[in-house]
Design a protein around this motif. Sequence first.
Motif, mmCIF file in Angstrom:
data_model
loop_
_atom_site.group_PDB
_atom_site.id
_atom_site.type_symbol
_atom_site.label_atom_id
_atom_site.label_comp_id
_atom_site.label_asym_id
_atom_site.label_seq_id
_atom_site.Cartn_x
_atom_site.Cartn_y
_atom_site.Cartn_z
ATOM 1 N N ASP A 276 0.859 -1.178 0.000
ATOM 2 C CA ASP A 276 0.000 0.000 0.000
ATOM 3 C C ASP A 276 0.900 1.235 0.000
ATOM 4 O O ASP A 276 1.727 1.406 0.909
ATOM 5 C CB ASP A 276 -0.868 -0.023 1.267
ATOM 6 N N ILE A 277 0.729 2.093 -0.999
ATOM 7 C CA ILE A 277 1.631 3.250 -1.117
ATOM 8 C C ILE A 277 1.470 4.188 0.084
ATOM 9 O O ILE A 277 2.444 4.820 0.524
ATOM 10 C CB ILE A 277 1.409 3.969 -2.462
ATOM 11 N N GLY A 278 0.291 4.244 0.652
ATOM 12 C CA GLY A 278 0.094 5.063 1.846
ATOM 13 C C GLY A 278 0.865 4.503 3.034
ATOM 14 O O GLY A 278 1.499 5.242 3.800
ATOM 15 N N ALA A 279 0.860 3.177 3.185
ATOM 16 C CA ALA A 279 1.620 2.555 4.271
ATOM 17 C C ALA A 279 3.117 2.743 4.029
ATOM 18 O O ALA A 279 3.863 3.086 4.962
ATOM 19 C CB ALA A 279 1.282 1.063 4.352
ATOM 20 N N ALA A 280 3.555 2.552 2.794
ATOM 21 C CA ALA A 280 4.984 2.725 2.478
ATOM 22 C C ALA A 280 5.429 4.134 2.846
ATOM 23 O O ALA A 280 6.479 4.336 3.465
ATOM 24 C CB ALA A 280 5.228 2.453 0.994
ATOM 25 N N THR A 281 4.611 5.105 2.465
ATOM 26 C CA THR A 281 4.943 6.495 2.770
ATOM 27 C C THR A 281 4.955 6.731 4.276
ATOM 28 O O THR A 281 5.833 7.431 4.798
ATOM 29 C CB THR A 281 3.928 7.429 2.082
ATOM 30 N N SER A 282 4.011 6.127 4.988
ATOM 31 C CA SER A 282 3.967 6.381 6.436
ATOM 32 C C SER A 282 5.160 5.737 7.141
ATOM 33 O O SER A 282 5.693 6.319 8.098
ATOM 34 C CB SER A 282 2.641 5.928 7.038
ATOM 35 N N TYR A 283 5.616 4.579 6.708
ATOM 36 C CA TYR A 283 6.819 3.982 7.331
ATOM 37 C C TYR A 283 8.012 4.923 7.113
ATOM 38 O O TYR A 283 8.784 5.187 8.032
ATOM 39 C CB TYR A 283 7.138 2.607 6.734
ATOM 40 N N LEU A 284 8.148 5.392 5.893
ATOM 41 C CA LEU A 284 9.276 6.291 5.606
ATOM 42 C C LEU A 284 9.151 7.592 6.397
ATOM 43 O O LEU A 284 10.114 8.074 6.996
ATOM 44 C CB LEU A 284 9.348 6.582 4.096
ATOM 45 N N GLU A 285 7.954 8.168 6.411
ATOM 46 C CA GLU A 285 7.781 9.448 7.098
ATOM 47 C C GLU A 285 7.992 9.327 8.607
ATOM 48 O O GLU A 285 8.496 10.260 9.237
ATOM 49 C CB GLU A 285 6.407 10.041 6.786
ATOM 50 N N GLU A 286 7.616 8.191 9.184
ATOM 51 C CA GLU A 286 7.877 8.009 10.626
ATOM 52 C C GLU A 286 9.376 8.045 10.895
ATOM 53 O O GLU A 286 9.827 8.666 11.858
ATOM 54 C CB GLU A 286 7.318 6.673 11.101
ATOM 55 N N VAL A 287 10.128 7.385 10.045
ATOM 56 C CA VAL A 287 11.577 7.344 10.245
ATOM 57 C C VAL A 287 12.180 8.726 9.996
ATOM 58 O O VAL A 287 12.970 9.236 10.799
ATOM 59 C CB VAL A 287 12.221 6.283 9.329
ATOM 60 N N LEU A 288 11.794 9.357 8.906
ATOM 61 C CA LEU A 288 12.333 10.686 8.612
ATOM 62 C C LEU A 288 11.904 11.691 9.682
ATOM 63 O O LEU A 288 12.682 12.562 10.076
ATOM 64 C CB LEU A 288 11.880 11.149 7.220
ATOM 65 N N GLY A 289 10.669 11.544 10.142
ATOM 66 C CA GLY A 289 10.162 12.469 11.161
ATOM 67 C C GLY A 289 10.944 12.391 12.467
ATOM 68 O O GLY A 289 11.031 13.383 13.211
ATOM 69 N N SER A 290 11.539 11.231 12.739
ATOM 70 C CA SER A 290 12.317 11.080 13.981
ATOM 71 C C SER A 290 13.717 11.681 13.847
ATOM 72 O O SER A 290 14.437 11.806 14.834
ATOM 73 C CB SER A 290 12.423 9.601 14.358
ATOM 74 N N LEU A 291 14.110 12.047 12.632
ATOM 75 C CA LEU A 291 15.454 12.577 12.362
ATOM 76 C C LEU A 291 15.424 14.041 11.918
ATOM 77 O O LEU A 291 16.370 14.796 12.135
ATOM 78 C CB LEU A 291 16.128 11.755 11.257
ATOM 79 N N ARG A 292 14.346 14.422 11.275
ATOM 80 C CA ARG A 292 14.182 15.739 10.642
ATOM 81 C C ARG A 292 14.354 16.869 11.660
ATOM 82 O O ARG A 292 13.854 16.779 12.767
ATOM 83 C CB ARG A 292 12.781 15.756 10.052
ATOM 84 N N TYR A 293 15.026 17.928 11.217
ATOM 85 C CA TYR A 293 15.246 19.120 12.054
ATOM 86 C C TYR A 293 16.019 18.780 13.335
ATOM 87 O O TYR A 293 15.800 19.402 14.378
ATOM 88 C CB TYR A 293 13.920 19.813 12.397
ATOM 89 N N ARG A 294 16.895 17.788 13.240
ATOM 90 C CA ARG A 294 17.673 17.387 14.409
ATOM 91 C C ARG A 294 19.164 17.526 14.125
ATOM 92 O O ARG A 294 19.604 17.531 12.963
ATOM 93 C CB ARG A 294 17.380 15.913 14.763
ATOM 94 N N ASN A 295 19.931 17.600 15.219
ATOM 95 C CA ASN A 295 21.383 17.490 15.139
ATOM 96 C C ASN A 295 21.702 16.020 15.387
ATOM 97 O O ASN A 295 21.551 15.542 16.525
ATOM 98 C CB ASN A 295 22.028 18.400 16.191
#
Lengths: 134, 134, 134, 134, 134, 134
Positions: E51-70
């Motif tokens: 499911d492309i929505g699930a694929a995107t959400s797995y990626l976004e969860e990971v990126l969201g935990s790193l984004r705007y961070r040092n």
Amino acid sequence: MFSLTVRGHMMIAHSLPDPFFGPAQSLHGATYVTEVTFSRPDLDEHGVVLDIGAATSYLEEVLGSLRYRNLDEHPDLLGMVTTTEAMARYVAEAVATRLQHAQPDHGIRQVHVVLRERPDAWAGYTLGCSDAGA
Amino acid sequence: MFSLTVRGHMMIAHSLPDPFFGPAQSLHGATYVTEVTFSRPDLDEHGVVLDIGAATSYLEEVLGSLRYRNLDEHPDLLGMVTTTEAMARYVAEAVATRLQHAQPDHGIRQVHVVLRERPDAWAGYTLGCSDAGA
Amino acid sequence: MFSLTVRGHMMIAHSLPDPFFGPAQSLHGATYVTEVTFSRPDLDEHGVVLDIGAATSYLEEVLGSLRYRNLDEHPDLLGMVTTTEAMARYVAEAVATRLQHAQPDHGIRQVHVVLRERPDAWAGYTLGCSDAGA
Amino acid sequence: MFSLTVRGHMMIAHSLPDPFFGPAQSLHGATYVTEVTFSRPDLDEHGVVLDIGAATSYLEEVLGSLRYRNLDEHPDLLGMVTTTEAMARYVAEAVATRLQHAQPDHGIRQVHVVLRERPDAWAGYTLGCSDAGA
Amino acid sequence: MFSLTVRGHMMIAHSLPDPFFGPAQSLHGATYVTEVTFSRPDLDEHGVVLDIGAATSYLEEVLGSLRYRNLDEHPDLLGMVTTTEAMARYVAEAVATRLQHAQPDHGIRQVHVVLRERPDAWAGYTLGCSDAGA
Amino acid sequence: MFSLTVRGHMMIAHSLPDPFFGPAQSLHGATYVTEVTFSRPDLDEHGVVLDIGAATSYLEEVLGSLRYRNLDEHPDLLGMVTTTEAMARYVAEAVATRLQHAQPDHGIRQVHVVLRERPDAWAGYTLGCSDAGA
């Protein structure tokens, strides 16, 4: 002059019912990669042209109202030939309306929209906001 | 203002015979990815800036006359230093001439050409059509 | 291993009639930018993987049969859910069939197709040609 | 009007210390893909807008002074909120200063800078050089 | 073999504290444009890889935990030299863990991640899922 | 498996003297945007596939020996039909030779080269380094 551009996309069906358009008269579709550029002569008090989150939300609201739709049956587009050029104007005006409503003192002088329909063709529309706030 | 852009390319050989150009004085070549943008203040009776098929054919005629050629020996370019900037003007003028000939009432106000010679460098030329039809 | 890739595109309408697809159940459309990669372990007698003109014509024949169509009504696709993945396989098989028919001794071992539906999502299919000529 | 564009990039850290910027208040970073476009109404005696090597060196000098740095601690940027828009102006002015110093008779009328911070967002600044040489 | 790719991005700060990295030892940053490709030999019951929505959400969860961070201070990355290669593995493993947790019968055989750090350089990591469900 | 890719370009003239190539038999040219991908199963002691500066220098040395040249007269290519496929192999082998010479214990298992000759066509070559050090 400063500018800020945000990009989104929409996947739509439509037809161009005029013999002028040849095979594009039949029902087909497009991914319109959509860029909106906001311009103003100076930056606001935060050092930006516009809050990028707000810019994205204005664009996404407009794209969200068109995305996954058959434009031939869209109530806002009845009787309109939805060429890429015409859709560029529609998006520019709809984004500008949302901006004007949400931030009457936005200071934006121009909204420019590009709709990329395929790697080798795109169309644009530039909307002046000479009467805009600030 | 509305715009329509079509893109093509040409693969050519040439040299730039002036010590100013350093290693580019020797015979070398380029893939010029070529974008032509036509602009006008309003749309025609079909709701477009220009028939996209016609726009593409004007560009392809010009590119076809240059493609797979050594520009140093091209009869239309004799004595010309074929820099990217100069070729952008050549393409813009040649496309505008074809447009003017085929559609004297075209309503186009400006023809803008970009020649991308590599990912990190490109040149452009903007030709006003203030005397154009319509 | 050597490879040659050619790229084209098609603009189509379709729907994905399964509640699984949410808003994409309704009639919408896409520009599918389509890349076909042909691979073989060595080059042919002309020093290429495949004549680039032939490669382009195989792809264009397939894209031409789909372009400006509503895939929901396309006779070759009846009963098929035209997801990007499924269309990648359809294009790969149709291109391979044309290749096999036109050049039975083609020597190609693999046909790989990528369909890019929007800047942030694409799908692919790899078709082995282990029984191919050469 | 003729134009020449060269492109480079810089990878920097910075923070945007204003609650307006939400999560971007914390220390993060960006790859800024940076395009500088020089424009002038006619070509110089070599048939170019500007020596492409010189254009690249002006841009690289500016990017080199920022690259691999934490902009929050950069002596030239103290007290400045380093938004993409503000950095576009900084780069444009710094490039124009180098151009003016190295080639006082440059004939360039405009320097336009675009900073692409991610695939879906970028900012620009246009600097007029109306008092420039030639 | 079928594949589905989704793309996102993250803007982060980090340093590479090893003399081997020269100027990149100091605190700087990057926009990592991140592509994740999921592969499997056949399609699921909906005709997709995932499911492309699930694929995107797995990626976004990971990126969201790193984004705007040092990244130097990120608790999950303590003691790790956050090269692009190492971050590609981190993202691939984190996405695969989320997939495995949410859809144990996912049928995916491989997760491939590409991190694009600038136009002229990128790194990748391929993670086999040979023990995965289905 | 880990990978690192660096990208460069070269602008060259050449001809393809075989009737098979139609108009490309005449002297023309290309901008070859060139990507080299190095792969290995694990990272080195610095946490990378290869020092990105070294990777870039191997590629630039090879491109520098070809750039701004007429390949028809290049001493290393005499008698070779310089198709994109053949040039991809030439670049891969030349890069691998430099790598092997400079870092005999490099641990790289594969060198993959892509030469993009225009937006809609590119070719590749994959070179195994099964006998490479480490």
